[in-house]
Design a protein around this motif. Sequence first.
Motif, PDB file in Angstrom:
ATOM      1  N   GLY A 163      22.930  30.711  60.066  1.00 45.25           N
ATOM      2  CA  GLY A 163      21.654  30.066  60.324  1.00 45.25           C
ATOM      3  C   GLY A 163      21.844  28.615  60.710  1.00 45.25           C
ATOM      4  O   GLY A 163      22.943  28.172  61.027  1.00 45.25           O
ATOM      5  N   THR A 164      20.763  27.868  60.662  1.00 46.99           N
ATOM      6  CA  THR A 164      20.818  26.442  60.956  1.00 46.99           C
ATOM      7  C   THR A 164      21.412  25.712  59.756  1.00 46.99           C
ATOM      8  O   THR A 164      21.471  26.261  58.645  1.00 46.99           O
ATOM      9  N   GLU A 190      20.041  23.475  58.104  1.00 45.56           N
ATOM     10  CA  GLU A 190      18.980  23.371  57.098  1.00 45.56           C
ATOM     11  C   GLU A 190      18.847  24.665  56.297  1.00 45.56           C
ATOM     12  O   GLU A 190      18.729  24.639  55.074  1.00 45.56           O
ATOM     13  N   GLU A 191      18.869  25.817  56.982  1.00 45.78           N
ATOM     14  CA  GLU A 191      18.773  27.104  56.286  1.00 45.78           C
ATOM     15  C   GLU A 191      19.978  27.315  55.371  1.00 45.78           C
ATOM     16  O   GLU A 191      19.826  27.781  54.235  1.00 45.78           O
ATOM     17  N   ARG A 195      19.699  24.924  52.313  1.00 46.24           N
ATOM     18  CA  ARG A 195      18.634  25.379  51.412  1.00 46.24           C
ATOM     19  C   ARG A 195      19.106  26.562  50.566  1.00 46.24           C
ATOM     20  O   ARG A 195      18.900  26.597  49.354  1.00 46.24           O
ATOM     21  N   GLU A 196      19.785  27.538  51.200  1.00 43.28           N
ATOM     22  CA  GLU A 196      20.258  28.713  50.458  1.00 43.28           C
ATOM     23  C   GLU A 196      21.368  28.338  49.479  1.00 43.28           C
ATOM     24  O   GLU A 196      21.390  28.816  48.343  1.00 43.28           O
ATOM     25  N   GLU A 240      11.884  24.910  44.690  1.00 38.52           N
ATOM     26  CA  GLU A 240      12.141  24.835  46.125  1.00 38.52           C
ATOM     27  C   GLU A 240      13.042  23.631  46.421  1.00 38.52           C
ATOM     28  O   GLU A 240      12.753  22.517  46.012  1.00 38.52           O
ATOM     29  N   ASP A 262      12.886  20.854  59.975  1.00 40.67           N
ATOM     30  CA  ASP A 262      13.256  22.282  60.023  1.00 40.67           C
ATOM     31  C   ASP A 262      13.325  22.755  61.450  1.00 40.67           C
ATOM     32  O   ASP A 262      12.757  22.265  62.328  1.00 40.67           O
TER      33      ASP A 262
END
Length: 170
Positions: free
Chosen positions: A39-40, A42-43, A46-47, A119, A170
Motif C-alpha cells: 500500500g501507500t 500512510e497505509e 497506520r497498519e 485510531e 492520505d
Amino acid sequence: MANFVFVTGNKHKISEIRAIFNGDVSFETKFVDLPEIQGTVEEITREKCRVAAEQVGGAVLVEDSALEMHALNGLPGPYVKDFVELLGNEGLCKLLTPYEDKTAEAVCTVGYCAGPGSEPVLFQGRLVGQVVPERGWEPIFQFQGDTLAEMSHLKKVKKPSDLATFPAAD
C-alpha cells in the motif's frame, strides 16, 4: 514510567527519536516483528501502528521510510528497503542511469497510537533532494549537500514550511 513504546529494531532510528525528543519525553524501545502490507506509506504506517499497539498492549510510536524517485514516478516508495536488499544501493542508483532527473523525496511517516483499538495519528516529513552515489548508513539521498547519514539530527528535524507536512495527507 514511559509515555509510549517506540517500536523499531533500527538503532539509527532510536538515536534520531531520542534527539528529536531531547529528553523531554519518556519512552521505551522495543523490537516487534511487524507486517509489511502492500500500500501507500500512510497505509503501511497506520497498519504497523495498529499491530504494534495490540502486541505491546499500550501506546506506541512507529516510523516508516520511503524514497520516491521522480523519474520513476515515485518508485520505490515505501518498498525502498526491499529494493535495497535485492539491488543494493549501487543498483538502486543505477535505476536512474537512463534519466537526467535524479530528484527524489525522502519521506518519513511517523504513526502514534494511544493503545489497542485506538485510531493511529500520522505525521509526515518530506525532503526533496537528489540520488547520489553511496555515502553512510542512509547513503544515496542527498539534501543540501549532505546525505541523510551525514546530516546532523538538528538539520533533519528542522521543519522548514516548504518541506514538512503535518499531519500526513492520505
